[in-house]
Design a protein around this motif. Structure first.
Motif, mmCIF file in Angstrom:
data_model
loop_
_atom_site.group_PDB
_atom_site.id
_atom_site.type_symbol
_atom_site.label_atom_id
_atom_site.label_comp_id
_atom_site.label_asym_id
_atom_site.label_seq_id
_atom_site.Cartn_x
_atom_site.Cartn_y
_atom_site.Cartn_z
ATOM 1 N N LEU A 1 0.866 -1.181 0.000
ATOM 2 C CA LEU A 1 0.000 0.000 0.000
ATOM 3 C C LEU A 1 0.900 1.228 0.000
ATOM 4 C CD1 LEU A 1 -2.646 1.607 0.584
ATOM 5 C CD2 LEU A 1 -2.335 1.031 2.987
ATOM 6 N N CYS A 2 0.773 2.054 -1.030
ATOM 7 C CA CYS A 2 1.656 3.223 -1.151
ATOM 8 C C CYS A 2 0.856 4.517 -1.200
ATOM 9 C CB CYS A 2 2.473 3.153 -2.437
ATOM 10 S SG CYS A 2 3.528 1.728 -2.539
ATOM 11 N N LEU A 3 1.256 5.466 -0.369
ATOM 12 C CA LEU A 3 0.744 6.826 -0.503
ATOM 13 C C LEU A 3 1.861 7.617 -1.166
ATOM 14 C CD1 LEU A 3 -0.923 5.689 2.031
ATOM 15 C CD2 LEU A 3 -1.395 8.096 2.487
ATOM 16 N N ASP A 4 1.553 8.242 -2.306
ATOM 17 C CA ASP A 4 2.575 8.954 -3.053
ATOM 18 C C ASP A 4 2.220 10.436 -3.134
ATOM 19 O OD1 ASP A 4 4.752 9.525 -4.628
ATOM 20 O OD2 ASP A 4 3.801 8.832 -6.482
ATOM 21 N N ARG A 5 2.942 11.243 -2.401
ATOM 22 C CA ARG A 5 2.749 12.716 -2.360
ATOM 23 C C ARG A 5 1.267 13.087 -2.201
ATOM 24 N NH1 ARG A 5 5.362 13.700 -7.729
ATOM 25 N NH2 ARG A 5 5.083 11.452 -7.793
ATOM 26 N N SER B 1 -6.362 16.182 -2.634
ATOM 27 C CA SER B 1 -6.265 17.264 -3.626
ATOM 28 C C SER B 1 -5.105 16.993 -4.571
ATOM 29 C CB SER B 1 -6.077 18.605 -2.915
ATOM 30 O OG SER B 1 -4.892 18.575 -2.153
ATOM 31 N N ASN B 2 -4.249 16.105 -4.155
ATOM 32 C CA ASN B 2 -3.073 15.783 -4.958
ATOM 33 C C ASN B 2 -2.534 14.427 -4.538
ATOM 34 O OD1 ASN B 2 -1.515 16.848 -7.053
ATOM 35 N ND2 ASN B 2 -1.406 18.813 -5.953
ATOM 36 N N GLY B 3 -1.782 13.803 -5.433
ATOM 37 C CA GLY B 3 -1.125 12.546 -5.082
ATOM 38 C C GLY B 3 -2.003 11.338 -5.336
ATOM 39 N N THR B 4 -1.418 10.157 -5.225
ATOM 40 C CA THR B 4 -2.180 8.930 -5.473
ATOM 41 C C THR B 4 -1.939 7.915 -4.358
ATOM 42 O OG1 THR B 4 -0.328 8.154 -6.812
ATOM 43 C CG2 THR B 4 -2.246 9.009 -8.003
ATOM 44 N N VAL B 5 -2.961 7.071 -4.170
ATOM 45 C CA VAL B 5 -2.849 5.939 -3.249
ATOM 46 C C VAL B 5 -2.962 4.688 -4.111
ATOM 47 C CG1 VAL B 5 -3.837 4.787 -1.245
ATOM 48 C CG2 VAL B 5 -4.000 7.274 -1.454
ATOM 49 N N THR B 6 -2.017 3.778 -3.983
ATOM 50 C CA THR B 6 -2.080 2.556 -4.788
ATOM 51 C C THR B 6 -1.941 1.325 -3.898
ATOM 52 O OG1 THR B 6 0.307 2.701 -5.169
ATOM 53 C CG2 THR B 6 -1.124 3.573 -6.905
ATOM 54 N N VAL B 7 -2.564 0.244 -4.335
ATOM 55 C CA VAL B 7 -2.364 -1.057 -3.697
ATOM 56 C C VAL B 7 -1.823 -1.991 -4.768
ATOM 57 C CG1 VAL B 7 -3.410 -3.014 -2.511
ATOM 58 C CG2 VAL B 7 -4.225 -0.706 -2.034
ATOM 59 N N GLY B 8 -0.606 -2.504 -4.579
ATOM 60 C CA GLY B 8 0.022 -3.356 -5.590
ATOM 61 C C GLY B 8 0.119 -2.662 -6.940
ATOM 62 N N GLU C 1 -4.247 23.378 4.065
ATOM 63 C CA GLU C 1 -3.781 22.062 3.629
ATOM 64 C C GLU C 1 -3.427 21.271 4.894
ATOM 65 O OE1 GLU C 1 -0.273 22.102 1.136
ATOM 66 O OE2 GLU C 1 -1.313 20.855 -0.338
ATOM 67 N N ILE C 2 -4.205 20.219 5.204
ATOM 68 C CA ILE C 2 -3.950 19.503 6.463
ATOM 69 C C ILE C 2 -3.038 18.300 6.256
ATOM 70 C CG2 ILE C 2 -6.001 20.282 7.706
ATOM 71 C CD1 ILE C 2 -7.399 17.726 6.917
ATOM 72 N N LEU C 3 -2.790 17.942 5.012
ATOM 73 C CA LEU C 3 -1.806 16.897 4.706
ATOM 74 C C LEU C 3 -1.023 17.400 3.497
ATOM 75 C CD1 LEU C 3 -1.409 14.159 6.135
ATOM 76 C CD2 LEU C 3 -2.529 13.077 4.191
ATOM 77 N N LYS C 4 0.309 17.466 3.645
ATOM 78 C CA LYS C 4 1.116 18.106 2.592
ATOM 79 C C LYS C 4 2.065 17.105 1.957
ATOM 80 C CE LYS C 4 0.937 22.295 5.369
ATOM 81 N NZ LYS C 4 1.635 23.014 6.426
ATOM 82 N N ALA C 5 1.714 16.628 0.777
ATOM 83 C CA ALA C 5 2.577 15.757 -0.033
ATOM 84 C C ALA C 5 3.231 14.657 0.794
ATOM 85 C CB ALA C 5 3.637 16.589 -0.752
#
Lengths: 335, 259
Positions: free
Chosen positions: B4-8, B56-63, B17-21
């Motif tokens: 599980l990856c959180l990318d920026r 608002s930005n970035g991607t979350v991926t699983v595998g 902005e409560i979560l920044k990259a």
């Protein structure tokens, strides 16, 4: 343990279905002209006396079918809305559609068009329900909170009730005022196949919209965020329940008038038998709604008050004490 | 890109902005602790991963597959959520509550199959809640209820568990029990993300830590590289005392550094 619950739920459904059919049979036999079982069936299949055939086919059957459709609608939508809003006090009236249909019907009586065509009252009522649904969708479509939905429903309901009062206030004659009051007390008397054809498709269309919502309602037991993480599309669920209710209850109220208490109390009765799981309440609530409304309709034919006993009055007079009893019995588990 | 990856990933609430990259990843079988002061963005990070907070930005991926492109059911079977202080709106039995975790595996009208009932029983045995399966959730104590809700999440049988302060409001024994369950899940190959406040517990149970402060990552890596005196002072504004008992290391805040 889960298996045994599934079995007892199906037993309850079967029991309620049989009960509903038996009550329908009673409703067909009992009235100003009492029929024996043989006479009823002979009339139903057009093989007996012409008069009896007329009574059974033209008077009693539409009334029985409409009563079952209406009762099932109120029971099912009551259970679905209580699940959606996660509130045991919700009933089909909460989204404002019933009151708006009432306003439409009263307007038809006020304008005098009710006297021109038998379709006027139900069509005006449906128009009222339709406008209410449109306003509700406009007000509540911006966000997915149920609070907005409830508040919008209360607003629409209050507005429609105010409209009804206004119509009564300006009613041109005591006769039309009485018509308004009588309509609002609900009835299945003198309903024909035309009423059934008018409301039936819309009622069933509303049901079809709500088929399969149980799983989403179950997930909502854990709150909307957890339901989302269980893969439920909350927006879709919400609109299916709301539009399904608007369509089926709007059509029901249009031809039967306002019938209180069934939608609120039936899910509570069912809970007393099989617990609080929202999905499992839906089908038995529909069946019990159909059963209770048919029984209530039989009671309206008792020679009390010159045959003027109205259906909405019976459901409330009998329903409220039963409701209080059920709440008394189950209050421990509701904490 | 396994795991599980959180990318920026960024999240905006109102104008701030409560979560920044923020970027971090969790591999199968790994326990990652999200730590940081109140308002650091820990809960927001896991809510963003679950699609509960709009990014608002970035991607979350699983595998390698973006979560935003998955169907709700697919996502639900990959990522399960232990919310903080979750409500149960109806007085369901403990067993029925846990069974709700099987929803991602069932069609809307499908009843629980034997495999589902087995998953429910296993999850309840694991969390030591099988003994009161027939009791209504409204009659359980706080600790019992928390275990039932944890069992509900485990019953999903997901690839990843995202838990928001699962030990909050539990007594010390049950806190340890919950962390042991998380460890056993990780051993079984589940990737675990836990938001937590107890730095000692985080140090001892997590493979990796992500230290957040004001929506940004201050440090990430193994517990000893993240929980340095300097990082702790910077993020939490406290001084800590440390001691060891054999292989176990402990720390506790003892002085506020003040404004």
């Amino acid at each position: 343990m889960i298996k045994s619950l599934q079995t007892s739920a199906w037993m309850l459904n079967l029991l309620l279905l049989v009960g509903m059919l038996l009550s329908g049979l009673m409703s067909g036999m009992f009235g100003q002209v009492n029929l024996s079982l043989a006479e009823f069936f002979a009339g139903l299949f057009g093989q007996g006396d012409v008069g009896i055939t007329l009574i059974v086919q033209e008077l009693r059957m539409p009334r029985i079918l409409l009563g079952m459709l209406a009762g099932a609608t109120l029971g099912y939508t009551g259970a679905a809305l209580q699940g959606l809003l996660r509130n045991p006090l919700a009933d089909p009236g909460v989204i404002g559609v019933s009151a708006s249909a009432g306003f439409g019907a009263v307007t038809a009586i006020y304008l005098g068009v009710a006297a021109v065509s038998a379709y006027a009252v139900p069509l005006f009522a449906m128009a009222g329900a339709f406008v209410a649904t449109a306003i509700l969708m406009f007000l509540a479509s911006r966000d997915s909170s149920v609070l907005t939905l409830i508040l919008a429903g209360i607003g629409i309901s209050s507005l429609a009730t105010a409209g009804v009062s206004l119509m009564m206030n300006f009613a041109s004659s005591p006769m039309s005022l009485q018509d308004m009051v009588m309509w609002m007390l609900g009835s299945l008397e003198n309903r024909t196949y035309d009423d059934l054809m008018l409301a039936g498709p819309l009622i069933i269309g509303g049901w079809l919209l709500m088929v399969g919502v149980g799983q989403g309602l179950n997930a909502l037991s854990l709150g909307s965020e957890t339901a989302h993480t269980l893969g439920i599309d909350l927006n879709r669920l919400r609109w299916r329940v709301v539009l399904g209710t608007a369509l089926s209850v709007g059509a029901t109220v249009s031809v039967c008038g306002a019938i209180g208490f069934i939608g609120l109390m039936v899910p509570h009765f069912v809970r007393a038998f099989i617990g609080h799981e929202p999905k499992r309440l839906l089908l038995p609530s529909a069946l019990m709604g159909g059963l209770l409304l048919t029984l209530a309709d039989i009671l309206t034919r008792l020679p009390i008050g010159h045959g003027q006993l109205r259906l909405g009055v019976v459901t409330a007079v009998i329903g409220a004490p039963m409701f209080i009893y059920i709440i008394f019995k189950t209050r421990e588990s509701m904490r | 890109m396994t795991g599980l990856c959180l990318d920026r990933v960024s999240v905006v609430a109102g104008k701030s902005e409560i979560l920044k990259a923020v970027s971090f990843s969790v591999a199968p079988g790994e326990i990652v602790g999200l730590i940081g002061p109140n308002g650091a963005g820990k809960s927001t990070a896991i809510r963003a991963a679950l699609g509960l907070a709009k990014t608002s930005n970035g991607t979350v991926t699983v595998g390698g597959e973006p979560v935003a492109h998955m169907s709700g059911r697919d996502r639900a079977r990959k990522l399960a959520y232990v919310p903080q202080g979750a409500p149960v709106h109806w007085p369901l039995t403990a067993e029925r509550t846990v069974a709700l975790g099987r929803i991602p595996h069932l069609h809307p009208w499908q009843e629980l199959a034997d495999a589902d009932i087995e998953a429910v029983e296993n999850a309840m045995r694991l969390t030591d809640s099988w003994g009161f399966r027939g009791r209504l959730i409204t009659t359980l104590s706080g600790g019992e209820r928390a275990r039932v809700l944890l069992a509900r999440t485990i019953a999903v049988g997901s690839q990843y568990l995202l838990a928001d302060e699962p030990t909050a409001s539990l007594d010390p024994e049950h806190q340890l029990q919950v962390m042991e369950i998380m460890q056993s899940q990780a051993k079984a190959g589940v990737g675990v993300v836990i938001v937590m406040h107890d730095l000692s517990l985080a140090m001892r149970t997590c493979h990796k830590l992500v230290l957040l402060n004001k929506g940004e990552i201050l440090a990430k890596g193994t517990p000893d590289t993240v929980l340095t005196d300097e990082n702790v002072a910077k993020a939490f504004n406290v001084k800590v005392a440390r001691w060891s008992d054999g292989d176990s290391h402990y720390m506790t805040p003892h002085t506020s550094l003040g404004g």
